[in-house]
Design a protein around this motif. Structure first.
Motif, mmCIF file in Angstrom:
data_model
loop_
_atom_site.group_PDB
_atom_site.id
_atom_site.type_symbol
_atom_site.label_atom_id
_atom_site.label_comp_id
_atom_site.label_asym_id
_atom_site.label_seq_id
_atom_site.Cartn_x
_atom_site.Cartn_y
_atom_site.Cartn_z
ATOM 1 N N PHE A 288 40.711 36.230 53.519
ATOM 2 C CA PHE A 288 39.557 35.404 53.197
ATOM 3 C C PHE A 288 39.621 34.885 51.768
ATOM 4 C CE2 PHE A 288 38.058 37.412 56.943
ATOM 5 C CZ PHE A 288 36.988 36.684 57.428
ATOM 6 N N GLU A 289 38.854 33.851 51.530
ATOM 7 C CA GLU A 289 38.548 33.387 50.183
ATOM 8 C C GLU A 289 37.141 32.809 50.244
ATOM 9 O OE1 GLU A 289 40.493 28.963 49.982
ATOM 10 O OE2 GLU A 289 41.835 30.640 49.568
ATOM 11 N N ILE A 290 36.442 32.900 49.117
ATOM 12 C CA ILE A 290 35.056 32.435 49.098
ATOM 13 C C ILE A 290 34.820 31.510 47.917
ATOM 14 C CG2 ILE A 290 34.075 34.347 50.394
ATOM 15 C CD1 ILE A 290 33.298 35.711 47.836
ATOM 16 N N ASP A 291 34.017 30.483 48.180
ATOM 17 C CA ASP A 291 33.591 29.558 47.134
ATOM 18 C C ASP A 291 32.450 30.189 46.359
ATOM 19 O OD1 ASP A 291 35.314 27.543 48.090
ATOM 20 O OD2 ASP A 291 33.780 26.795 49.472
ATOM 21 N N GLY A 292 32.339 29.814 45.115
ATOM 22 C CA GLY A 292 31.232 30.278 44.289
ATOM 23 C C GLY A 292 31.263 29.583 42.944
ATOM 24 N N LEU A 293 30.501 30.124 42.020
ATOM 25 C CA LEU A 293 30.429 29.572 40.669
ATOM 26 C C LEU A 293 30.859 30.617 39.658
ATOM 27 C CD1 LEU A 293 26.987 27.689 40.538
ATOM 28 C CD2 LEU A 293 29.258 26.734 40.977
ATOM 29 N N ILE A 294 31.626 30.178 38.684
ATOM 30 C CA ILE A 294 31.918 30.998 37.513
ATOM 31 C C ILE A 294 30.980 30.517 36.417
ATOM 32 C CG2 ILE A 294 33.566 31.439 35.665
ATOM 33 C CD1 ILE A 294 35.800 31.250 37.666
ATOM 34 N N ALA A 295 30.322 31.449 35.755
ATOM 35 C CA ALA A 295 29.456 31.111 34.625
ATOM 36 C C ALA A 295 29.734 32.079 33.495
ATOM 37 C CB ALA A 295 27.982 31.170 35.029
ATOM 38 N N HIS A 296 29.828 31.546 32.294
ATOM 39 C CA HIS A 296 30.062 32.380 31.117
ATOM 40 C C HIS A 296 28.754 33.033 30.694
ATOM 41 C CE1 HIS A 296 34.166 31.077 30.622
ATOM 42 N NE2 HIS A 296 33.741 29.890 31.011
ATOM 43 N N VAL A 297 28.876 34.259 30.223
ATOM 44 C CA VAL A 297 27.704 35.049 29.840
ATOM 45 C C VAL A 297 27.925 35.555 28.421
ATOM 46 C CG1 VAL A 297 26.233 37.016 30.414
ATOM 47 C CG2 VAL A 297 27.424 35.780 32.246
ATOM 48 N N SER A 298 27.010 35.222 27.531
ATOM 49 C CA SER A 298 27.108 35.735 26.167
ATOM 50 C C SER A 298 26.792 37.224 26.151
ATOM 51 C CB SER A 298 26.148 34.977 25.245
ATOM 52 O OG SER A 298 24.820 35.134 25.694
#
Length: 182
Positions: A54-64
């Motif tokens: 499997f592979e899944i779509d999503g979002l990467i977001a940077h976190v301070s």
């Protein structure tokens, strides 16, 4: 170096539920989403598990650094797992998955909150379009669980208002939900 990041695959894809602005679409390889029962509540959590097919779509977001504690509080039932290698990125990236000590054997009688699913599908529709919604359903395991329709009195704390078209899409996907082979 950029701040470390998270990979969101569920409600964190819906940008109306958080204020992380430094984000981009990504694909996590070797993992799938799963509806997970826990000892914390009587409804399912959306989680992830390793699965080579499997592979899944999503979002990467940077976190301070100062925002991780808030995000960890939001995701209190989850543990951060390093998935930097599975995203082929040059900065540390974590995914939240249900804490192993809270997980119970997935039971088909643990319902999925419709208000929770609405938020997730709305996010996928806005970020990835109708094809992204279809991939969300196809790459998620556990659709044999019942759906608890709480739209009239939503139990999900980050509930969102859906348009009539968004609601119809969620309902249509649920009516024909299918899983990829195990």
């Amino acid at each position: 170096m950029k701040d470390p990041a998270f990979f969101g695959y569920g409600s964190l894809v819906n940008t109306a539920t958080h204020d992380f602005t430094d984000r981009r679409a990504a694909t996590l390889k070797g993992w799938r989403r799963v509806w997970q029962s826990t000892s914390l509540r009587d409804t399912a959590f959306l989680s992830v598990e390793r699965h080579p097919d499997f592979e899944i779509d999503g979002l990467i977001a940077h976190v301070s650094a100062e925002k991780w504690s808030d995000l960890d509080a939001r995701e209190a039932a989850y543990a951060r797992v390093d998935v930097t290698h599975a995203l082929q990125t040059d900065h540390p990236t974590a995914v939240y998955r249900v804490n192993a000590n809270l997980a119970t054997p997935t039971a088909t009688n643990t319902p999925i909150l419709l208000s929770y699913l609405d938020v997730v599908v709305q996010g996928y529709l806005r970020e990835f379009g109708p094809q992204g919604v279809a991939r969300f359903f196809a790459s998620t395991h556990g659709w044999d669980a019942p759906i608890l329709n709480d739209r009239d009195s939503p139990r999900y704390p980050r509930r969102q208002t859906l348009s009539a078209q968004e609601t119809a899409l969620v309902d249509a996907c649920l009516a024909t939900r299918m899983e990829m082979p195990k």
